[in-house]
Motif scaffolding. Structure first.
Motif, PDB file in Angstrom:
ATOM      1  N   THR A  58      -1.309  -2.838  -2.337  1.00 18.39           N
ATOM      2  CA  THR A  58      -0.740  -1.066  -1.187  1.00 18.39           C
ATOM      3  C   THR A  58       0.139  -0.983  -2.870  1.00 18.39           C
ATOM      4  O   THR A  58      -0.117  -1.253  -3.642  1.00 18.39           O
ATOM      5  CB  THR A  58       0.796  -1.770  -0.701  1.00 18.39           C
ATOM      6  N   GLY A  59       0.146   0.199  -2.320  1.00 17.22           N
ATOM      7  CA  GLY A  59       0.629   1.590  -4.116  1.00 17.22           C
ATOM      8  C   GLY A  59       2.069   1.367  -3.814  1.00 17.22           C
ATOM      9  O   GLY A  59       2.758   0.299  -3.469  1.00 17.22           O
ATOM     10  N   TRP A  60       2.361   1.581  -4.986  1.00 19.12           N
ATOM     11  CA  TRP A  60       3.937   1.747  -5.577  1.00 19.12           C
ATOM     12  C   TRP A  60       4.912   2.392  -5.807  1.00 19.12           C
ATOM     13  O   TRP A  60       5.569   2.838  -6.078  1.00 19.12           O
ATOM     14  CB  TRP A  60       4.382   0.673  -6.070  1.00 19.12           C
ATOM     15  N   GLY A  61       4.460   4.008  -5.142  1.00 20.67           N
ATOM     16  CA  GLY A  61       4.539   4.982  -4.893  1.00 20.67           C
ATOM     17  C   GLY A  61       5.273   6.099  -6.512  1.00 20.67           C
ATOM     18  O   GLY A  61       4.207   5.139  -7.773  1.00 20.67           O
ATOM     19  N   VAL A 106       8.077  -4.485  -3.698  1.00 23.08           N
ATOM     20  CA  VAL A 106       6.259  -4.866  -3.767  1.00 23.08           C
ATOM     21  C   VAL A 106       5.711  -5.818  -3.963  1.00 23.08           C
ATOM     22  O   VAL A 106       4.906  -6.272  -4.144  1.00 23.08           O
ATOM     23  CB  VAL A 106       6.063  -3.667  -4.797  1.00 23.08           C
ATOM     24  N   ARG A 174       4.166  10.100  -0.268  1.00 25.25           N
ATOM     25  CA  ARG A 174       3.810   9.086  -0.898  1.00 25.25           C
ATOM     26  C   ARG A 174       4.452   8.272  -1.594  1.00 25.25           C
ATOM     27  O   ARG A 174       4.724   6.719  -1.014  1.00 25.25           O
ATOM     28  CB  ARG A 174       3.218   9.792  -2.311  1.00 25.25           C
ATOM     29  N   SER A 178       4.802   4.264   0.458  1.00 23.40           N
ATOM     30  CA  SER A 178       4.337   3.377  -0.175  1.00 23.40           C
ATOM     31  C   SER A 178       5.878   2.154  -0.093  1.00 23.40           C
ATOM     32  O   SER A 178       6.096   0.995  -0.139  1.00 23.40           O
ATOM     33  CB  SER A 178       4.927   3.317  -1.642  1.00 23.40           C
ATOM     34  N   ASN A 182       5.592  -1.879   1.334  1.00 22.99           N
ATOM     35  CA  ASN A 182       5.419  -2.927   1.131  1.00 22.99           C
ATOM     36  C   ASN A 182       6.553  -3.222   1.531  1.00 22.99           C
ATOM     37  O   ASN A 182       6.859  -4.626   2.039  1.00 22.99           O
ATOM     38  CB  ASN A 182       6.182  -2.177  -0.404  1.00 22.99           C
TER      39      ASN A 182
END
Length: 424
Positions: A58-61, A106, A174, A178, A182
């Protein structure tokens, strides 16, 4: 050596000339080299582990930039104008611990499901079946939805500055997405662990899985200190903070993982060496087995290899200012056309008879020795073809040094292994 391997692999992943599947495959090969023979170490289970880790990303912004140094520097939520809806950059100060906290989440999120394999399944004496797998999947999906609602309640409390000044004002979503994704994924593992602990009563599984999750959290969060150092100390602004975070987080994760495995007792290792749970592996006739093993070959080796080749080609073409002449699909097709027929004849016993007779540990050792330089070459090729070797930063040199040391170590292990086969 585990720390050096992970530092190298995690940094080339961040560089764009690799993929998490490459990191996990190298890790699994390295793990098998040191802890084989084990009945749960085989191509099928390794492929499942690689695939699971890949889909959990996943993203972590803006989490890395939110890290500060206590008593010295606060964290910052920073964005360029192009990244938000209103077309204006922002810089919002947050408490120094905020970035470390979210990066820890995360780590729990990325490693949650894989930890059930790396920590729990690999070294358990309980035999898991497809019934247990189905129950775990249902619990995880349910937990993910519930975790999303819980995350929506917690984010305004855990990140009030971002929530009020950026998300509610409509500037950017965003970071919020995130955080939500997460946190929800990290919470989703809890029902699965409770099921294993209370229903199956495999408490060692739960202890080891949680340990692996925490190790990933510590690695991603602890290494974030490079960003406030480079951002606030004038003499160190030249340091590549992002690359050093990538390398250092991998170094911490790899070192702690193999320290954790080294603490398993001989009794624990012997008790857990039982046949793997999925009995379908050897069913379905020769063609069915070929499909299963061919799929495993693709996810365990070819997927990561094509990602690495494609990433190297993309960066090289970008630096040279030319259009990429081969897409990922083209590279995938070429690899499959070459590899799968060869693998079919190998499974039939028509070719590679000497390789077929080798132990799984020796195969892993040889694959490790070959794949490590392949991935390093993919990393360094854009620098060579674009004439940018002079632009190697400190992280790239750390990659190079780590690669050389670990490759020499792999060759040494193979030499020792071959010696052990000579009758005395």
């Amino acid at each position: 050596m585990g720390a050096l391997l992970w530092g190298f692999a995690w940094q080339i992943r961040g560089n764009g000339t690799s993929d998490p599947s490459v990191v996990i495959l190298l890790f699994l090969l390295f793990l098998s080299i040191h802890y084989s023979p084990r009945k749960k170490f085989n191509l099928i289970i390794f492929a499942i582990a690689v695939y699971v880790f890949g889909i959990m990303r996943t993203g972590w912004g803006t989490f890395v930039g939110q890290a500060g140094i206590p008593g010295l520097y606060p964290g910052h939520v920073v964005s360029d104008a192009a990244e938000n809806a209103r077309g204006a950059g922002f810089d919002v100060g947050v408490p120094w611990w905020r970035g470390y906290f979210w990066l820890f989440i995360v780590g729990l999120s990325w490693a949650g499901v894989p930890s059930l394999i790396f920590g729990g399944y690999f070294f358990t004496k309980f035999k898991y079946t497809l019934k247990h797998l189905a129950a775990g999947v249902i619990l995880f999906i349910s937990g993910r939805y519930i975790g999303g609602y819980i995350a929506e309640l917690l984010i305004p409390v855990l990140a009030p500055e971002y929530y009020q000044e950026i998300f509610l004002t409509g500037i950017s979503r965003r970071g919020y997405l995130s955080m939500r994704g997460n946190l929800a994924t990290a919470l989703a593992v809890i029902p699965v662990l409770l099921y294993v602990y209370f229903e199956i009563k495999d408490r060692g599984f739960v202890k080891r899985a949680i340990s692996v999750m925490v190790i990933f959290g510590l690695g991603l969060s602890g290494a974030a200190v490079w960003h406030p150092i480079g951002r606030n100390i004038l003499e160190l602004k030249h340091l590549p903070g992002w690359s050093l975070w990538e390398y250092s987080s991998g170094f911490i994760i790899g070192g702690l993982l193999f320290w954790f495995y080294s603490r398993l007792t001989e009794n624990e290792l012997q008790e857990s060496d039982i046949p793997p749970g999925p009995e379908f592996i050897d069913e379905g006739g020769k063609f069915g087995q070929f499909l299963i093993y061919a799929t495993a070959l693709y996810f365990a080796v070819l997927y990561g290899l094509q990602e690495s080749l494609a990433g190297s080609l993309r960066i090289a073409c970008t630096w040279l200012g030319v259009e990429t002449f081969a897409s990922q699909r083209t590279i995938q097709t070429v690899l499959l056309v070459i590899a799968l027929p060869l693998y079919y004849f190998y499974r039939r016993g028509d070719i590679g008879v000497a390789w077929f007779k080798k132990s799984f540990r020796e195969k892993c050792l040889l694959a490790f020795i070959v794949l490590l330089p392949v991935n390093y070459l993919n990393f360094v090729t854009p620098f060579i073809v674009a004439g940018k070797l002079a632009q190697f930063n400190i992280a790239a040199w750390l990659d190079t040094i780590s690669f050389v040391i670990v490759e020499i170590y792999g060759l040494y292990l193979y030499r020792q292994f071959r010696r052990s086969l000579i009758p005395t």
